[in-house]
Design a protein around this motif. Structure first.
Motif, PDB file in Angstrom:
ATOM      1  N   PRO A 136      54.377  39.420  24.261  1.00 40.26           N
ATOM      2  CA  PRO A 136      54.841  38.673  23.086  1.00 40.26           C
ATOM      3  C   PRO A 136      54.046  37.393  22.884  1.00 40.26           C
ATOM      4  O   PRO A 136      53.392  36.893  23.813  1.00 40.26           O
ATOM      5  CB  PRO A 136      56.299  38.357  23.430  1.00 40.26           C
ATOM      6  CG  PRO A 136      56.311  38.280  24.922  1.00 40.26           C
ATOM      7  CD  PRO A 136      55.332  39.325  25.388  1.00 40.26           C
ATOM      8  N   ALA A 137      54.087  36.856  21.699  1.00 38.45           N
ATOM      9  CA  ALA A 137      53.407  35.600  21.389  1.00 38.45           C
ATOM     10  C   ALA A 137      54.056  34.456  22.150  1.00 38.45           C
ATOM     11  O   ALA A 137      55.284  34.350  22.220  1.00 38.45           O
ATOM     12  CB  ALA A 137      53.477  35.332  19.885  1.00 38.45           C
ATOM     13  N   CYS A 138      53.230  33.582  22.709  1.00 38.52           N
ATOM     14  CA  CYS A 138      53.748  32.423  23.443  1.00 38.52           C
ATOM     15  C   CYS A 138      54.568  31.516  22.531  1.00 38.52           C
ATOM     16  O   CYS A 138      55.543  30.894  22.964  1.00 38.52           O
ATOM     17  CB  CYS A 138      52.596  31.619  24.043  1.00 38.52           C
ATOM     18  SG  CYS A 138      51.433  32.568  25.042  1.00 38.52           S
ATOM     19  N   MET A 139      54.143  31.454  21.257  1.00 42.04           N
ATOM     20  CA  MET A 139      54.821  30.530  20.344  1.00 42.04           C
ATOM     21  C   MET A 139      56.245  30.977  20.016  1.00 42.04           C
ATOM     22  O   MET A 139      57.027  30.191  19.487  1.00 42.04           O
ATOM     23  CB  MET A 139      54.029  30.357  19.054  1.00 42.04           C
ATOM     24  CG  MET A 139      54.079  31.509  18.087  1.00 42.04           C
ATOM     25  SD  MET A 139      53.265  31.038  16.533  1.00 42.04           S
ATOM     26  CE  MET A 139      53.704  32.431  15.492  1.00 42.04           C
ATOM     27  N   ALA A 140      56.592  32.213  20.353  1.00 42.83           N
ATOM     28  CA  ALA A 140      57.962  32.666  20.115  1.00 42.83           C
ATOM     29  C   ALA A 140      58.961  31.791  20.861  1.00 42.83           C
ATOM     30  O   ALA A 140      60.074  31.564  20.398  1.00 42.83           O
ATOM     31  CB  ALA A 140      58.120  34.119  20.555  1.00 42.83           C
ATOM     32  N   CYS A 141      58.551  31.281  22.022  1.00 42.01           N
ATOM     33  CA  CYS A 141      59.425  30.411  22.808  1.00 42.01           C
ATOM     34  C   CYS A 141      58.962  28.956  22.791  1.00 42.01           C
ATOM     35  O   CYS A 141      59.788  28.044  22.741  1.00 42.01           O
ATOM     36  CB  CYS A 141      59.489  30.880  24.254  1.00 42.01           C
ATOM     37  SG  CYS A 141      60.286  32.484  24.489  1.00 42.01           S
ATOM     38  N   HIS A 142      57.658  28.752  22.846  1.00 43.00           N
ATOM     39  CA  HIS A 142      57.130  27.392  22.988  1.00 43.00           C
ATOM     40  C   HIS A 142      56.768  26.731  21.661  1.00 43.00           C
ATOM     41  O   HIS A 142      56.359  25.569  21.641  1.00 43.00           O
ATOM     42  CB  HIS A 142      55.922  27.395  23.924  1.00 43.00           C
ATOM     43  CG  HIS A 142      56.265  27.834  25.315  1.00 43.00           C
ATOM     44  ND1 HIS A 142      56.998  27.043  26.183  1.00 43.00           N
ATOM     45  CD2 HIS A 142      56.013  28.987  25.977  1.00 43.00           C
ATOM     46  CE1 HIS A 142      57.162  27.697  27.323  1.00 43.00           C
ATOM     47  NE2 HIS A 142      56.587  28.876  27.223  1.00 43.00           N
ATOM     48  N   GLY A 143      56.930  27.472  20.551  1.00 39.40           N
ATOM     49  CA  GLY A 143      56.699  26.897  19.232  1.00 39.40           C
ATOM     50  C   GLY A 143      55.248  26.938  18.810  1.00 39.40           C
ATOM     51  O   GLY A 143      54.345  26.966  19.657  1.00 39.40           O
ATOM     52  N   PRO A 144      54.975  26.946  17.507  1.00 41.84           N
ATOM     53  CA  PRO A 144      53.608  27.020  16.987  1.00 41.84           C
ATOM     54  C   PRO A 144      52.710  25.887  17.476  1.00 41.84           C
ATOM     55  O   PRO A 144      51.514  26.071  17.676  1.00 41.84           O
ATOM     56  CB  PRO A 144      53.799  26.944  15.465  1.00 41.84           C
ATOM     57  CG  PRO A 144      55.195  27.424  15.239  1.00 41.84           C
ATOM     58  CD  PRO A 144      55.971  26.942  16.421  1.00 41.84           C
ATOM     59  N   ALA A 145      53.302  24.703  17.669  1.00 37.32           N
ATOM     60  CA  ALA A 145      52.512  23.545  18.104  1.00 37.32           C
ATOM     61  C   ALA A 145      52.679  23.247  19.585  1.00 37.32           C
ATOM     62  O   ALA A 145      52.194  22.235  20.086  1.00 37.32           O
ATOM     63  CB  ALA A 145      52.906  22.319  17.285  1.00 37.32           C
ATOM     64  N   GLY A 146      53.383  24.122  20.297  1.00 32.67           N
ATOM     65  CA  GLY A 146      53.568  23.927  21.734  1.00 32.67           C
ATOM     66  C   GLY A 146      54.607  22.898  22.093  1.00 32.67           C
ATOM     67  O   GLY A 146      54.663  22.435  23.239  1.00 32.67           O
ATOM     68  N   SER A 147      55.463  22.552  21.141  1.00 29.86           N
ATOM     69  CA  SER A 147      56.464  21.508  21.389  1.00 29.86           C
ATOM     70  C   SER A 147      57.717  22.033  22.068  1.00 29.86           C
ATOM     71  O   SER A 147      58.592  21.267  22.465  1.00 29.86           O
ATOM     72  CB  SER A 147      56.855  20.829  20.072  1.00 29.86           C
ATOM     73  OG  SER A 147      57.324  21.777  19.130  1.00 29.86           O
ATOM     74  N   GLY A 148      57.832  23.354  22.225  1.00 31.43           N
ATOM     75  CA  GLY A 148      58.988  23.938  22.884  1.00 31.43           C
ATOM     76  C   GLY A 148      60.254  23.788  22.066  1.00 31.43           C
ATOM     77  O   GLY A 148      60.212  23.460  20.879  1.00 31.43           O
ATOM     78  N   MET A 149      61.384  24.025  22.708  1.00 30.95           N
ATOM     79  CA  MET A 149      62.688  23.875  22.060  1.00 30.95           C
ATOM     80  C   MET A 149      63.601  23.139  23.024  1.00 30.95           C
ATOM     81  O   MET A 149      63.816  23.605  24.142  1.00 30.95           O
ATOM     82  CB  MET A 149      63.291  25.250  21.735  1.00 30.95           C
ATOM     83  CG  MET A 149      62.456  26.088  20.813  1.00 30.95           C
ATOM     84  SD  MET A 149      63.248  27.693  20.523  1.00 30.95           S
ATOM     85  CE  MET A 149      61.918  28.566  19.671  1.00 30.95           C
ATOM     86  N   PRO A 150      64.128  21.980  22.619  1.00 28.52           N
ATOM     87  CA  PRO A 150      65.000  21.208  23.511  1.00 28.52           C
ATOM     88  C   PRO A 150      66.122  22.062  24.089  1.00 28.52           C
ATOM     89  O   PRO A 150      66.746  22.848  23.394  1.00 28.52           O
ATOM     90  CB  PRO A 150      65.549  20.111  22.584  1.00 28.52           C
ATOM     91  CG  PRO A 150      64.467  19.937  21.566  1.00 28.52           C
ATOM     92  CD  PRO A 150      63.937  21.322  21.321  1.00 28.52           C
ATOM     93  N   ALA A 151      66.328  21.902  25.392  1.00 28.02           N
ATOM     94  CA  ALA A 151      67.382  22.607  26.136  1.00 28.02           C
ATOM     95  C   ALA A 151      67.157  24.116  26.218  1.00 28.02           C
ATOM     96  O   ALA A 151      68.040  24.847  26.642  1.00 28.02           O
ATOM     97  CB  ALA A 151      68.758  22.314  25.559  1.00 28.02           C
ATOM     98  N   GLN A 152      65.973  24.581  25.797  1.00 28.90           N
ATOM     99  CA  GLN A 152      65.686  26.009  25.915  1.00 28.90           C
ATOM    100  C   GLN A 152      64.322  26.273  26.551  1.00 28.90           C
ATOM    101  O   GLN A 152      64.245  26.929  27.588  1.00 28.90           O
ATOM    102  CB  GLN A 152      65.754  26.679  24.540  1.00 28.90           C
ATOM    103  CG  GLN A 152      67.168  26.756  23.979  1.00 28.90           C
ATOM    104  CD  GLN A 152      67.194  27.509  22.654  1.00 28.90           C
ATOM    105  OE1 GLN A 152      66.422  27.229  21.748  1.00 28.90           O
ATOM    106  NE2 GLN A 152      68.089  28.464  22.551  1.00 28.90           N
TER     107      GLN A 152
END
Length: 205
Positions: A136-152
């Motif tokens: 899967p695409a890394c950005m699916a979890c870490h976001g398009p800009a690599g900022s991630g998702m707080p608490a996830q």
């Protein structure tokens, strides 16, 4: 169009996202955290969390939940690292929350890219995954800009490529197994996939 196996894996990742950090609400005092960082953490991670040594991760701007989770897992040796075990063992639960709060409030610096020839390949994998490998695409979890998702999911933008490579390799071998999602993802990646993604991640800001 995403293949069915990749879509299934992506769905599994999303369903697991709620337990990735599983550390409860993070509270901390940044001022108290700075006192600890100056004494314990700065030598390796930098006083502002922007480490200059590629083997040591940049922590500036990282989600506090993630930092707290890693510190607790170093302390319990769920995540094994002799140096970090020694450091985390001296910290109380409040100390760890305070350190996490401090680093999360620091401004990340741009990492740049050490091997620009790999960025295009890394971007394709990061943004689109590899269907043939059910990756899967890394950005699916870490976001398009690599900022991630707080608490996830953690922030990865600007992280040292050498550190990213090292962590993906330890996930792939199972040496680091404190996140089953990343064990599964890294297990689908070749050495070249890992290096390309790491270079792209370092270039993000």
């Amino acid at each position: 169009m995403r293949s069915a196996p990749v879509a299934a894996l992506f769905t599994a990742l999303v369903m697991m996202s709620g337990s990735v950090f599983a550390a409860g609400p993070t509270k901390g005092d940044p001022a108290k955290g700075k006192e600890i960082v100056d004494k314990v953490c700065a030598a390796c991670h930098g006083a502002d969390g922007n480490s200059v040594v590629a083997a040591n991760p940049r922590l500036a701007g990282q989600h506090p939940e993630y930092i707290y989770k890693q510190l607790t897992e170093f302390k319990t040796q769920k995540r094994k690292n002799a140096v970090m075990f020694g450091m985390a063992s001296t910290l109380s639960d409040d100390d760890m929350h305070n350190v996490a709060a401090y680093f999360s409030q620091q401004k990340p610096k741009e990492g740049g890219a050490s091997d620009k020839t790999l960025i295009a390949t890394g971007e394709k994998i990061y943004r689109g995954g590899i269907a043939a490998k059910n990756l899967p695409a890394c950005m699916a979890c870490h976001g398009p800009a690599g900022s991630g998702m707080p608490a996830q999911f953690p922030r990865v933008a600007g992280q040292h490529s050498a550190y990213v490579i090292a962590q993906l390799n330890t996930f792939r071998t199972g040496e680091r197994n404190n996140n089953q999602v990343m064990v599964d993802v890294a297990g689908r990646m070749s050495d070249q996939d890992i290096k390309a993604v790491a270079e792209y991640i370092q270039s993000l800001h």
